[in-house]
Write a protein that holds these residues in place. Structure first.
Motif, short mmCIF file in Angstrom:
data_model
loop_
_atom_site.label_atom_id
_atom_site.label_comp_id
_atom_site.label_asym_id
_atom_site.label_seq_id
_atom_site.Cartn_x
_atom_site.Cartn_y
_atom_site.Cartn_z
N SER A 162 0.83 -1.20 0.00
CA SER A 162 0.00 0.00 0.00
C SER A 162 0.87 1.25 0.00
N ALA A 163 0.30 2.35 -0.48
CA ALA A 163 0.94 3.66 -0.40
C ALA A 163 -0.15 4.71 -0.23
N ASN A 164 0.07 5.61 0.70
CA ASN A 164 -0.90 6.67 0.97
C ASN A 164 -0.46 7.96 0.29
N MET A 165 -1.44 8.83 0.02
CA MET A 165 -1.14 10.17 -0.50
C MET A 165 -2.36 11.06 -0.34
N ARG A 166 -2.12 12.35 -0.39
CA ARG A 166 -3.22 13.30 -0.36
C ARG A 166 -4.08 13.14 -1.61
N LEU A 167 -5.36 13.40 -1.46
CA LEU A 167 -6.25 13.35 -2.62
C LEU A 167 -5.78 14.32 -3.69
N ASP A 168 -5.28 15.48 -3.29
CA ASP A 168 -4.77 16.46 -4.25
C ASP A 168 -3.61 15.89 -5.06
N ASP A 169 -2.72 15.12 -4.41
CA ASP A 169 -1.62 14.49 -5.14
C ASP A 169 -2.14 13.43 -6.11
N PHE A 170 -3.12 12.66 -5.66
CA PHE A 170 -3.72 11.61 -6.49
C PHE A 170 -4.36 12.19 -7.75
N LEU A 171 -4.87 13.42 -7.64
CA LEU A 171 -5.58 14.05 -8.75
C LEU A 171 -4.74 15.07 -9.50
N THR A 172 -3.46 15.13 -9.23
CA THR A 172 -2.59 16.05 -9.94
C THR A 172 -2.51 15.68 -11.42
N ARG A 173 -2.33 16.68 -12.24
CA ARG A 173 -2.23 16.46 -13.70
C ARG A 173 -1.13 15.44 -14.01
N ASP A 174 -1.37 14.58 -14.94
CA ASP A 174 -0.46 13.53 -15.41
C ASP A 174 -0.39 12.32 -14.48
N VAL A 175 -1.18 12.28 -13.42
CA VAL A 175 -1.26 11.07 -12.61
C VAL A 175 -2.21 10.11 -13.32
N VAL A 176 -1.74 8.89 -13.53
CA VAL A 176 -2.50 7.96 -14.37
C VAL A 176 -2.37 6.54 -13.82
N LEU A 177 -3.44 5.79 -13.96
CA LEU A 177 -3.43 4.35 -13.72
C LEU A 177 -2.99 3.71 -15.03
N ALA A 178 -1.70 3.50 -15.15
CA ALA A 178 -1.10 3.16 -16.44
C ALA A 178 -1.26 1.67 -16.76
N THR A 179 -1.57 1.41 -18.02
CA THR A 179 -1.61 0.05 -18.56
C THR A 179 -0.53 -0.15 -19.62
N HIS A 180 0.01 0.97 -20.14
CA HIS A 180 1.00 0.92 -21.21
C HIS A 180 2.19 1.83 -20.88
N ARG A 181 3.33 1.43 -21.39
CA ARG A 181 4.56 2.23 -21.30
C ARG A 181 5.25 2.15 -22.65
N ASP A 182 5.60 3.31 -23.18
CA ASP A 182 6.23 3.38 -24.50
C ASP A 182 5.41 2.66 -25.57
N GLY A 183 4.08 2.76 -25.46
CA GLY A 183 3.20 2.22 -26.47
C GLY A 183 2.89 0.75 -26.36
N ALA A 184 3.48 0.06 -25.39
CA ALA A 184 3.25 -1.38 -25.22
C ALA A 184 2.69 -1.66 -23.84
#
Length: 200
Positions: free
Chosen positions: A108-130
């Motif tokens: 687990s990792a905790n963070m402020r909601l504001d950090d979680f919603l900062t621009r460019d924060v993403v639940l990533a499925t791809h890196r470098d197109g793959a």
């Protein structure tokens, strides 16, 4: 390559190391889901199966990745589901101030909601197109570019909405509660009042 300067104490490595705690989990699509729970606006739980999550609207982000072990990977290309999209689909109660992001094996990792919603924060499925490689968090990892890498949780399985801060896995083991790479917030002994959960 990003033209942004590096945070203090960081360097660009020759290779792209993959660091993580514990074994790489095996992905079983028919058993996988992502949950959002805790203090939701409806007090209910939200859940997506793997096909449902993989069909959500996608965004791209190009951002540097800063590891607390002092390396930075510049200009990483990520794509996946924006945390803003997730929060729109699973609204938090107005009293929510923090999130706990949960992964396989109870990490687990905790963070402020504001950090979680900062621009460019993403639940990533791809890196470098793959698709993400297993050691980089396949099928889903959180990417929080302005915080040190342990906050960018691999193998994400749940997001818990909190009305008060609570330390996650590494935060309980001596890492800084906030982890702002630009303020070089590496270890808990650096914390000042307000950086961590209220005692008691």
């Amino acid at each position: 390559m990003s033209d942004q300067p590096l945070p203090p104490g960081q360097h660009v490595p020759r290779e792209r190391p993959a660091l993580h705690y514990g074994p790489v989990p095996r992905f079983r699509a028919h058993r996988w889901d992502l949950r959002v729970y805790g203090f939701t606006a409806s007090l209910g739980e939200f859940r997506w199966s793997w096909p449902e999550f993989d069909a959500l609207p996608r965004v791209g982000a190009v951002a540097d990745f800063h590891c607390v072990t002092r390396f930075t990977l510049p200009g990483e290309h990520w794509s996946g589901v924006s945390t803003e999209t997730l929060v729109e689909l699973a609204p938090p109660d107005p009293s929510v101030t923090h999130v706990m992001v949960w992964a396989e094996y109870g990490y687990s990792a905790n963070m402020r909601l504001d950090d979680f919603l900062t621009r460019d924060v993403v639940l990533a499925t791809h890196r470098d197109g793959a698709r993400l490689a297993p050691e980089y968090g396949y099928p889903v990892r959180l990417v929080v570019p302005h915080l040190y890498g342990w906050k960018s949780v691999k193998w994400v399985r749940a997001v818990e909405y909190l009305t008060a801060d609570r330390r996650g896995f590494w935060e309980e083991r001596g890492y800084h509660n906030r982890a702002d790479a630009w303020k070089e917030q590496r270890y808990s002994y650096q914390e000042v009042p307000g950086d961590g959960p209220r005692p008691g």
